[in-house]
Scaffold this active site. Sequence first.
Site, PDB file in Angstrom:
ATOM      1  CB  CYS A 268      -0.879   0.010   1.240  1.00 37.25           C
ATOM      2  SG  CYS A 268       0.136  -0.005   2.740  1.00 37.25           S
TER       3      CYS A 268
ATOM      4  CG  ASP B 237      43.535 -32.660 -27.553  1.00 37.76           C
ATOM      5  OD1 ASP B 237      44.584 -33.301 -27.719  1.00 37.76           O
ATOM      6  OD2 ASP B 237      42.809 -32.751 -26.556  1.00 37.76           O
TER       7      ASP B 237
END
Lengths: 752, 127
Positions: free
Chosen positions: A22, A437
């Site tokens: 509020c 790799d």
Amino acid sequence: MPETLEHPIVVTARIPVSGMTCAACQSRVQKTLATQVGVSDASVNLMMGTATVTYDPAAVQPQALVDAINKTGYEAELPTPERSAFEEQESRDRATAEEFKALKWKAIAAGVVGAVSMALMPFMHQMMWITWVLLVATATIMATAGRHFYVRAWKAFTHHSADMNTLVALGTGAAFIYSVIATVMPGFFLARGVPADVYYEAVILIIAFILTGNAFEARAKRNTAAALRALVQLQPRTARVLRDGVERDVPIAHVMAEDIVLVRPGERIPVDGVVREGESAVDESMLTGESMPVTKRTGDRVIGGTINRTGAFRLTATTLGEASVLAQIVKLMRDAQGSRAPIQALADKISGVFVPIVISIAIATFAAWVLFTPDDSFVRAFAAAVTVLIIACPCAMGLAVPTAVMVATGKGAELGVLIKGGEALQRAGDVTTVVLDKTGTVTEGRPTVTDIIVTTPGTEDLLLAQVSALEALSEHPLADAIVQAAKGRGIAQGAVEAFESVTGKGLIGVVQGAAMAVGNAALMADYSVDVTPLSAEVARLADAGRTPMYVARDGALAGLLAVADPIRETSRAAIARLHAMGLKVVMLTGDTERTARAIAKEAGIEGVVAGVLPDGKVAEIKRLQQAGTVVAMVGDGINDAPALAQADVGMAIGTGTDIAAEAADVVLMRGDLRAAAHAIDLSRRTMATMKQNLFWAFIYNVVGIPIAAGVLYPAFGLLLTPVLASAAMAFSSVSVVTNSLRLRRAHIATEN
Amino acid sequence: MTGTDLLVLAGAVTLIVVVNWWFFVAGRTPAALVAAANGAPAEVVIVVDGGYSPASVQVKAGEKVRLVFDRRDDSSCSEEVVIPAFNVRQFLPSGARTVIEIGPLAAGTYPYTCGMSMLRGTIIANA
């Protein structure tokens, strides 16, 4: 510190506050904040649930402000990086949306007034009052729809800088002033033999066209950040946490490491974690580009922001906030989008000097027309100068590369390819050789038992039970594969009574009373075990790239086990794709030539360098670079870091934990070599887009400005009007952004 | 060549000189010196309003710098600030302050620009 400065430093922070219901709550929080030392201004927005606080960082820490709010009974939290990324994106989107809306209405207003003005022009000579109506209409449009051009041009002018607004303001301003003089005191021009023509409709239409162009540009620019926006929005706002046996929803910022988080089917996983219990299929496509859902079981890692598809599970929260995978991706993307591509350097140099030079050209144009043409040339001279100012477009040049980088890095993220910036994009586009790799890149990186052959039928399980018992004590890299194979089959390991590792040969020991030897032919020879029954098998397996080992029980050959690191399912297709793109592919491995050849053959790789030690990878890449190739290295970000750094483009297969720290230019979010092909493909397309953009932006100005100045007039009688010039200018910057956006629709992941 | 022609020529040359002087020479302002205190980063507020003021900032090398961009205009030209050396491309909300922290800076000159490199400024780190 503040005393030493002329103005005290203040910082504005937006703090999310929840629990306010509020106006009274709102004013309470506001009052509390306002009374804090160091706070100069505080305003609380109830609807948004935020407190905007302006404070002196030397006098108060933001955490103290949060604590103060919490003491009033409402919940506040400090903005976290992903939250601030989200908010920044929101505020940016709001700004762009507002800009687009404002520009749209301004453009419509100017367009309507411009059309009416044009319709009125033919009647002007019969009815003089129309001229005055047009004067007022033009002044109104300039003061409303076109106001920002003049205000911004003036502000820039006072800073000794100039931009697009300067050109628009000068061009339309000059045309307007000329027209006003012609309207108010036509005698001034007539006395000098200059027609007292007016250009009101031109001024309005120029403003209308440029506003339209800017509106389209604003909307298109919004789309360049679409991918980043989508990523930022992946982060759920709350998590369901189990604390003290109670389930409750808490804001994401309140989740702590080690918290137990519940995830239901269909939900987004709120935080990074490890599955504690439960099993599910998780859709990780938004982060990794992997379209198939991934099965997650106890002990598996899950990533915050991905979608839980099928089952419910509980996870233990691991990395949070800034360290979370999603936050790291967002950060990496933002860094990438902020980076510059070297190709941009020339455009940047030109942008800085562009406007003053164009103004100089416009002045020179005017003078040249007056000097080199017959007497009535003043009007043409003036129109040509205005056309030069209007047609020149610095924006297209400024947008050419950054928009392409934005769209490309975003597209990359959708594909699970994180490109760390414009420079990486540019180099990846030039790659000629891809070095892979072997372990963990071409192959899974997880050795598994591929073959079990026994001399006595039906003794496979016994063999595995005894061998795995010994291997469990070994530290050999392949040992774990055998232990896992036994576990996978539900075979209990036998009890070990003695164990010894024979370096370079294998293992010996006593398991359940049986004397065991596991190893190569040399070990078997030491114990006079005849291996001839299986030696052909061993040779065949070794040729296939597997690692076979003999097993002897109580001095007699019992069988053999073969272990291999299998090729990833996707490797073959990925390598074929790299070849199809005209790239050379080379595999580096520490394995023996024989194993390496076998793997390379299976994966379809033509170039193999075997027996490479970790530091040998760097030397091998250097050798390739010296031969004139541009090398991309694909490997894991930790072990291969030096090789990734040496390569022109380092591509790390992300482990998903520490993305930002990877010593790579590109991070591949999934262990799938196709992503490397995607990265190179995307980079090539992006470079093509950047080159097109720069070419058009340059050529547009290089050709457009002289034509506007009238160089084609003597030969062809060709002159552009200022209105046509404004349409061309508006179109040029929109076309550059639109061209960059085409990258979003590029078909890169065609195999998915 | 008539008198009018001469006048136009002289006027044009003068105007061109003035334009280039204004944008390229007159704009060079001395750099604002910013110092760090008590280990905190050197902090400077740069007002963004059709340009950067101060445009040029001087700091000591090896220090971190907090740049507080106070954007007061709403031109889309200045909505982003780019600091290429640090991969920064930051959106600056209009009417708000945005803090960007960079560094520590090695001695050198670090340009920063708007999103389209038309507005320019520099950060100079002196050893």
